[in-house]
Design a protein around this motif. Structure first.
Motif, PDB file in Angstrom:
ATOM      1  N   SER A  98       7.936  -7.299  -2.859  1.00  0.00           N
ATOM      2  CA  SER A  98       6.636  -7.115  -2.577  1.00  0.00           C
ATOM      3  C   SER A  98       6.124  -5.706  -2.742  1.00  0.00           C
ATOM      4  N   ASN A  99       4.919  -5.689  -3.057  1.00  0.00           N
ATOM      5  CA  ASN A  99       4.160  -4.182  -3.040  1.00  0.00           C
ATOM      6  C   ASN A  99       3.843  -3.518  -1.828  1.00  0.00           C
ATOM      7  N   ASN A 100       4.015  -4.330  -0.603  1.00  0.00           N
ATOM      8  CA  ASN A 100       3.695  -4.080   0.675  1.00  0.00           C
ATOM      9  C   ASN A 100       4.951  -3.823   1.522  1.00  0.00           C
ATOM     10  N   PRO A 101       5.321  -2.483   2.031  1.00  0.00           N
ATOM     11  CA  PRO A 101       6.326  -2.161   2.603  1.00  0.00           C
ATOM     12  C   PRO A 101       6.405  -3.067   3.921  1.00  0.00           C
ATOM     13  N   TYR A 102       5.524  -3.556   4.394  1.00  0.00           N
ATOM     14  CA  TYR A 102       5.417  -4.631   5.563  1.00  0.00           C
ATOM     15  C   TYR A 102       6.411  -5.510   5.293  1.00  0.00           C
ATOM     16  N   TRP A 103       6.600  -6.383   4.176  1.00  0.00           N
ATOM     17  CA  TRP A 103       7.206  -7.321   3.991  1.00  0.00           C
ATOM     18  C   TRP A 103       8.804  -6.999   3.442  1.00  0.00           C
ATOM     19  N   MET A 128      13.204 -13.003  -3.310  1.00  0.00           N
ATOM     20  CA  MET A 128      12.700 -12.490  -4.706  1.00  0.00           C
ATOM     21  C   MET A 128      11.794 -13.685  -5.234  1.00  0.00           C
ATOM     22  N   VAL A 129      10.534 -13.064  -5.419  1.00  0.00           N
ATOM     23  CA  VAL A 129       9.482 -14.061  -5.757  1.00  0.00           C
ATOM     24  C   VAL A 129       9.024 -14.116  -7.159  1.00  0.00           C
ATOM     25  N   ILE A 130       9.481 -15.155  -7.900  1.00  0.00           N
ATOM     26  CA  ILE A 130       9.312 -15.460  -9.504  1.00  0.00           C
ATOM     27  C   ILE A 130       8.121 -16.179  -9.800  1.00  0.00           C
ATOM     28  N   SER A 131       7.330 -15.778 -10.750  1.00  0.00           N
ATOM     29  CA  SER A 131       6.016 -16.456 -11.223  1.00  0.00           C
ATOM     30  C   SER A 131       6.295 -17.924 -11.461  1.00  0.00           C
ATOM     31  N   PRO A 132       5.440 -18.912 -10.812  1.00  0.00           N
ATOM     32  CA  PRO A 132       4.085 -18.613 -10.477  1.00  0.00           C
ATOM     33  C   PRO A 132       4.073 -18.192  -9.096  1.00  0.00           C
ATOM     34  N   VAL A 136       3.249 -17.912  -1.150  1.00  0.00           N
ATOM     35  CA  VAL A 136       3.996 -16.904  -0.711  1.00  0.00           C
ATOM     36  C   VAL A 136       4.023 -15.564  -1.361  1.00  0.00           C
ATOM     37  N   GLY A 137       3.741 -15.895  -2.760  1.00  0.00           N
ATOM     38  CA  GLY A 137       3.501 -14.892  -3.462  1.00  0.00           C
ATOM     39  C   GLY A 137       2.257 -14.112  -3.236  1.00  0.00           C
ATOM     40  N   ALA A 142       3.194  -9.841  -3.690  1.00  0.00           N
ATOM     41  CA  ALA A 142       4.505 -10.031  -4.836  1.00  0.00           C
ATOM     42  C   ALA A 142       4.123  -9.197  -5.936  1.00  0.00           C
ATOM     43  N   LYS A 143       4.976  -8.144  -6.635  1.00  0.00           N
ATOM     44  CA  LYS A 143       4.978  -7.856  -7.867  1.00  0.00           C
ATOM     45  C   LYS A 143       5.636  -9.118  -8.692  1.00  0.00           C
ATOM     46  N   LEU A 144       5.026 -10.055  -9.138  1.00  0.00           N
ATOM     47  CA  LEU A 144       5.737 -11.449  -9.623  1.00  0.00           C
ATOM     48  C   LEU A 144       6.810 -11.050 -10.709  1.00  0.00           C
ATOM     49  N   VAL A 145       7.785 -11.666 -10.813  1.00  0.00           N
ATOM     50  CA  VAL A 145       8.711 -11.389 -11.780  1.00  0.00           C
ATOM     51  C   VAL A 145       8.352 -12.584 -12.864  1.00  0.00           C
TER      52      VAL A 145
END
Ligand code: GRG
Ligand code: 1GP
Ligand code: MG
Length: 248
Positions: A98-103, A128-132, A136-137, A142-145
């Protein structure tokens, strides 16, 4: 026995299937019916959660499930409100990309006192959230992988293991068009020593369950398909059979 040990005990002889129930999608009674059918179909436990779900719904659904089924009920929290004393455990997860420290750590800090108070078991997990990535992404910033970059989550899996996390979840997003690639699953599995690798998102049939399990998933999660099918028992049975084939 604690849920983590229960899962690890099963993993000594075969892989595990968990059914994700989204409390947003049906009444607590409806969730009990789905869970019972999934159990007849061969699932090993129920995950309870949604990316946009209300805490009251989680609590009511966890209560109804705990009164009616014997399998482990594990909360898959969408936020700090999703803690219920009626569950057996919670995936105490950090959204690693995530780009957000909250998550990544703030939601965990805000939720920790409630988890402690409820007495439920916390299972430390990297998520860890993967594209798409799906809803939740988006929610988790998310900085999607990219799907074709298996080395990225493998490096996160190593970091998660070094930080003491014992479960690592590769998520393509609920209802994703494409599930996480087998190469990506294999990289994360091989990169870690004792990490329990969970794979979910977009798995709809026995064949895809077989493919991710064969690639190295210890636990396969299916959720959306349960919401879409009329015969939950038969569908779960098909998916569990796919996972069993990977055990052979
Ligand atoms: C440990 C504590 C207390 C909180 C952690 C909270 C974190 C990090 C959440 C991660 C971000 C997030 C929103 C996760 C949701 C995961 C989840 C339950 C996904 C499945 O949701 P579905 O309900 O199937 O998907 P839809 O919402 O798209 O239907
Ligand atoms: O709903 P599906 O696509 O089965 O995904 C399950 C889970 O990985 C979602 O968080
Ligand atoms: Mg859902």
């Amino acid at each position: 026995m604690i849920v983590e040990n229960q899962i690890k005990d099963i993993l000594k002889s075969r892989k595990v299937h968990l059914t994700l129930i989204d409390p947003d999608e049906q009444t607590p009674e409806g969730a009990v019916e789905i869970a019972k059918a999934a159990i007849r179909g061969g699932t090993d436990g129920i995950m309870l959660g949604g990316s946009t779900v209300d805490g009251v719904d989680v609590d009511n659904t966890a209560k109804a499930l705990s009164e009616n089924i014997d399998l482990p009920i594990i909360i898959f929290p969408g936020n700090t409100s999703n803690v219920s004393k009626y569950a057996d455990a919670i995936f105490f997860m950090s959204f690693l990309n995530s780009n957000n420290p909250y998550w990544i750590i703030e939601a965990q800090a805000l939720g920790a006192p409630q988890v402690k108070k409820s007495g439920i078991e916390a299972i430390p997990m990297g998520y860890m959230v993967i594209s798409p990535g799906g809803t939740v992404g988006w929610i988790g910033d998310a900085k999607l992988v990219p799907r074709n970059k298996p080395k990225i989550p493998a490096a996160y899996a190593m970091a998660a293991e070094a930080l003491g996390m014992r479960f690592f979840y590769l998520e393509a997003g609920s209802g994703a068009e494409e599930y996480v690639s087998p190469e990506m699953v294999a990289y994360s599995k091989k990169a870690t020593d004792d990490m329990v690798i969970i794979v979910g998102g977009g798995i709809r049939d026995g064949e895809s369950a077989y493919i991710v399990a064969k690639a190295g998933a210890d636990i396969v999660v299916t959720g959306t398909i349960v919401e879409e099918t009329l015969d939950v028992e038969a569908k779960i049975n098909e998916i569990v059979s796919g996972i069993r084939k990977a055990d052979e």
